[in-house]
Design an enzyme around this catalytic site. Structure first.
Site, PDB file in Angstrom:
ATOM      1  N   ASP A   1      -4.563  -9.532  -8.391  1.00 37.39           N
ATOM      2  CA  ASP A   1      -5.077  -8.895 -10.042  1.00 37.39           C
ATOM      3  C   ASP A   1      -3.881  -7.547 -10.678  1.00 37.39           C
ATOM      4  OD1 ASP A   1      -4.808  -7.451  -7.599  1.00 37.39           O
ATOM      5  OD2 ASP A   1      -6.754  -6.186  -7.962  1.00 37.39           O
TER       6      ASP A   1
ATOM      7  N   THR B   1      -0.264   1.351  -9.964  1.00 33.24           N
ATOM      8  CA  THR B   1      -1.982   0.884 -10.397  1.00 33.24           C
ATOM      9  C   THR B   1      -2.450   1.454  -8.837  1.00 33.24           C
ATOM     10  OG1 THR B   1      -2.760  -1.373  -9.241  1.00 33.24           O
ATOM     11  CG2 THR B   1      -1.275  -0.504  -8.188  1.00 33.24           C
TER      12      THR B   1
ATOM     13  N   GLU C   1     -12.018   0.769 -10.555  1.00 36.61           N
ATOM     14  CA  GLU C   1     -11.345   0.002 -11.744  1.00 36.61           C
ATOM     15  C   GLU C   1     -12.346   0.198 -13.102  1.00 36.61           C
ATOM     16  OE1 GLU C   1     -10.857  -1.398  -8.647  1.00 36.61           O
ATOM     17  OE2 GLU C   1      -9.228  -1.556  -8.318  1.00 36.61           O
TER      18      GLU C   1
ATOM     19  N   GLU D   1     -17.847  -5.919  -4.239  1.00 33.91           N
ATOM     20  CA  GLU D   1     -17.255  -6.491  -4.408  1.00 33.91           C
ATOM     21  C   GLU D   1     -16.944  -7.730  -5.043  1.00 33.91           C
ATOM     22  OE1 GLU D   1     -15.830  -7.804  -0.815  1.00 33.91           O
ATOM     23  OE2 GLU D   1     -14.161  -7.720  -0.889  1.00 33.91           O
TER      24      GLU D   1
ATOM     25  N   GLU E   1       0.744  -0.758  -0.012  1.00 31.76           N
ATOM     26  CA  GLU E   1       0.064   0.056  -0.134  1.00 31.76           C
ATOM     27  C   GLU E   1       0.684   1.403   0.221  1.00 31.76           C
ATOM     28  OE1 GLU E   1      -2.945   0.169  -0.176  1.00 31.76           O
ATOM     29  OE2 GLU E   1      -3.874  -1.390  -0.378  1.00 31.76           O
TER      30      GLU E   1
HETATM   31  C1  DMJ Z   1      -6.286   0.549  -5.505  1.00 34.85           C
HETATM   32  O1  DMJ Z   1      -6.132   0.928  -4.226  1.00 34.85           O
HETATM   33  C2  DMJ Z   1      -5.432  -0.334  -6.432  1.00 34.85           C
HETATM   34  O2  DMJ Z   1      -5.782   0.323  -7.571  1.00 34.85           O
HETATM   35  C3  DMJ Z   1      -5.618  -1.180  -6.054  1.00 34.85           C
HETATM   36  O3  DMJ Z   1      -4.288  -2.057  -7.378  1.00 34.85           O
HETATM   37  C4  DMJ Z   1      -6.280  -1.938  -5.785  1.00 34.85           C
HETATM   38  N1  DMJ Z   1      -7.319  -1.414  -5.861  1.00 34.85           N
HETATM   39  C5  DMJ Z   1      -7.602  -0.066  -5.413  1.00 34.85           C
HETATM   40  C6  DMJ Z   1      -8.775   0.315  -5.420  1.00 34.85           C
HETATM   41  O4  DMJ Z   1      -9.909  -0.344  -5.506  1.00 34.85           O
END
Ligand code: DMJ
Length: 454
Positions: free
Chosen positions: A245, A445, A361, A342, A118
């Site tokens: 993912d 991401t 997303e 979810e 994170e």
């Molecule tokens: C975000 O913190 C990032 O996109 C991560 O890759 C997974 N998804 C959350 C938000 O949904």
């Protein structure tokens, strides 16, 4: 250093079919500039709520109008995550004062354990992106200091990072990790290497990425939990959802950003496996479900809010046709309950896990598809997303997550990625293309755009 950047446009895999640009030819009834302005207003509502009720903390609880922090001392996660969205929205003085606040107050010299994944995607990604956008070298200094403090996490017997590292003492903890956390470091660490001419960041992250890929099953699939000390798989469920993912996302992105041939091969092999074992052809369409990584046997007919990143990745990988088909199913999942859950059981056509965390997303994929095809259908989709967010999640104190997409009961949290990602992608969908040169950036991401300046 790695190989030179290879042409983004040439990164079209042999197994893909590229759909031609499909503009309908009809004038769009959508007023893009009005919608961009509307998203900006909503961003300001969320941001000003944070400033009023949670300033100086990591995040906002919008129902009780109180702050929260992830750890014993705040890391200013919301302001750092939101800063490049302000820049893209033209909120320059807000961005400047936020940057000064971050530089004056943010210190990583803290005796506390933080989550490597994170902190990497939100904070290291945010610092690098904002450095590139502003040229402020103090942000690069902070980025390097942070990365140096995260590096001890990589010193496990397997090279997979421990889940947490103490920023001051370098102690590590948390051995149960997953491909998502192991494989989602190279965009940020690799960029830092390129910007500092110090290869060690690239090498640690690349070694972890290659090692987890090498732990894949004979079917070229990965599970969703692994021990970073023994290297033993603890959970063998394979899917596109949380814990896996962005492992796939970073294969494509690192192949494009760094011209990394290993990542290109990893993606190629993985995409064949995904299209062999996870793909699920049903009456409603072609979904991606869950399967056991060793047997390939279907374990769940679930697809969810996080899986909706996949159309965007497919656009980058050159498979626009599959991306467009899958995005229609994502849209169906959204419309089924008025917000996406979810987890969605596509065989039962209902939510399997009904929470909604203000995730970005599905908007991200709409944005990529719109940039690629110019089809106004994606603008219409974006308007539905915006209207639903405003109808069900907007509260006086910001934007609230949802406990249950069926009852629309709210929960008291607004994650920093709502400002970093959800509203950024929605804004970019409606904003003029020159707001950000889509073909010249790779988003990490957490939606922090990285430009290949090396
Ligand atoms: C975000 O913190 C990032 O996109 C991560 O890759 C997974 N998804 C959350 C938000 O949904």
């Amino acid at each position: 250093m790695r190989q030179p950047f290879s042409l983004i446009c040439s990164f079209i895999l042999s197994i893909t079919i590229v759909m031609p640009t499909v503009a309908s030819g009809q004038p769009s009834p959508i007023d893009k500039s009005a919608l961009a302005a509307e998203v900006k207003t909503e961003f300001l509502h969320a941001w000003n709520s944070y400033k009023t009720y949670a300033w100086g903390h990591d995040g906002l609880r919008p129902l009780t109008k109180t702050p929260y922090d992830w750890y014993s001392s705040p890391l200013y996660m919301t302001p750092l995550d939101a800063m490049d969205t302000m820049i893209l929205m033209g909120l320059q003085s807000e961005a400047d004062s936020t940057r000064e606040f971050i530089i004056r107050n943010l210190s990583f010299d803290k005796d506390m354990y933080v989550k490597v994944f994170e902190i990497n995607i939100r904070m290291l990604g945010g610092l690098l992106s904002n450095y590139q956008l502003t040229g402020d070298k103090r942000l690069l200094t902070l980025a390097r200091d942070l990365a140096d403090r995260l590096i001890p996490a990589f010193l496990s017997p397997t090279g997979y990072p421990y889940v947490e590292v103490n920023l001051k003492t370098k102690a590590v903890r948390g051995t149960k990790t997953n491909p998502g956390e192991i494989g989602t470091l190279l965009v940020e660490f690799g960029t830092l290497s390129m910007l500092t001419a110090d290869a060690k960041y690239y090498n640690y992250a690349k070694h972890a990425f290659l090692s987890i890929f090498e732990a894949r099953s004979n079917l070229n699939l990965v599970g969703d939990q692994i021990d970073c000390e023994s290297g033993a798989w603890l959970k063998t469920d394979s899917h596109l959802s949380a814990c896996i993912d962005s492992y796939y996302e970073y294969m494509v992105k690192c192949a494009l950003l760094f011209g990394d041939e290993d990542c290109k091969i990893m993606w190629h092999d993985s995409y064949v496996a995904i299209n062999t074992y996870l793909i699920d052809t049903t009456k409603s369409g072609i979904w991606y479900g869950h399967a056991d990584m060793n047997s390939g046997k279907r374990t769940k007919t679930w697809f969810g809010a996080l899986d909706a990143f996949f159309p965007a990745v497919l656009v980058l990988a050159g498979d626009t046709r599959r991306a467009a088909e899958l995005q229609e199913l994502c849209f169906h999942m959204w419309k089924r309950h008025g917000l996406e859950p979810e987890q969605f059981d596509y065989m039962k056509n209902e939510a399997a896990s009904p929470r909604f965390f203000l995730n970005p997303e599905i908007m991200e994929s709409a944005y990529y598809l719109y940039r690629k095809t110019n089809d106004p259908h994606y603008l219409e989709m974006g308007k539905v997303f915006l209207d639903s967010l405003k109808a069900y999640c907007r509260v006086e104190g910001g934007y609230a997550e949802i406990k249950n997409v069926i009852t629309k009961e709210k929960s008291d949290r607004m994650e920093s990625y709502f400002l970093a990602e959800t509203l950024k992608y929605l804004y970019l969908l409606f904003a003029p293309p020159e707001t950000l040169d889509f073909d010249k950036v790779i988003f990490n991401t957490e939606a922090h755009p990285i430009r290949r300046t090396w």
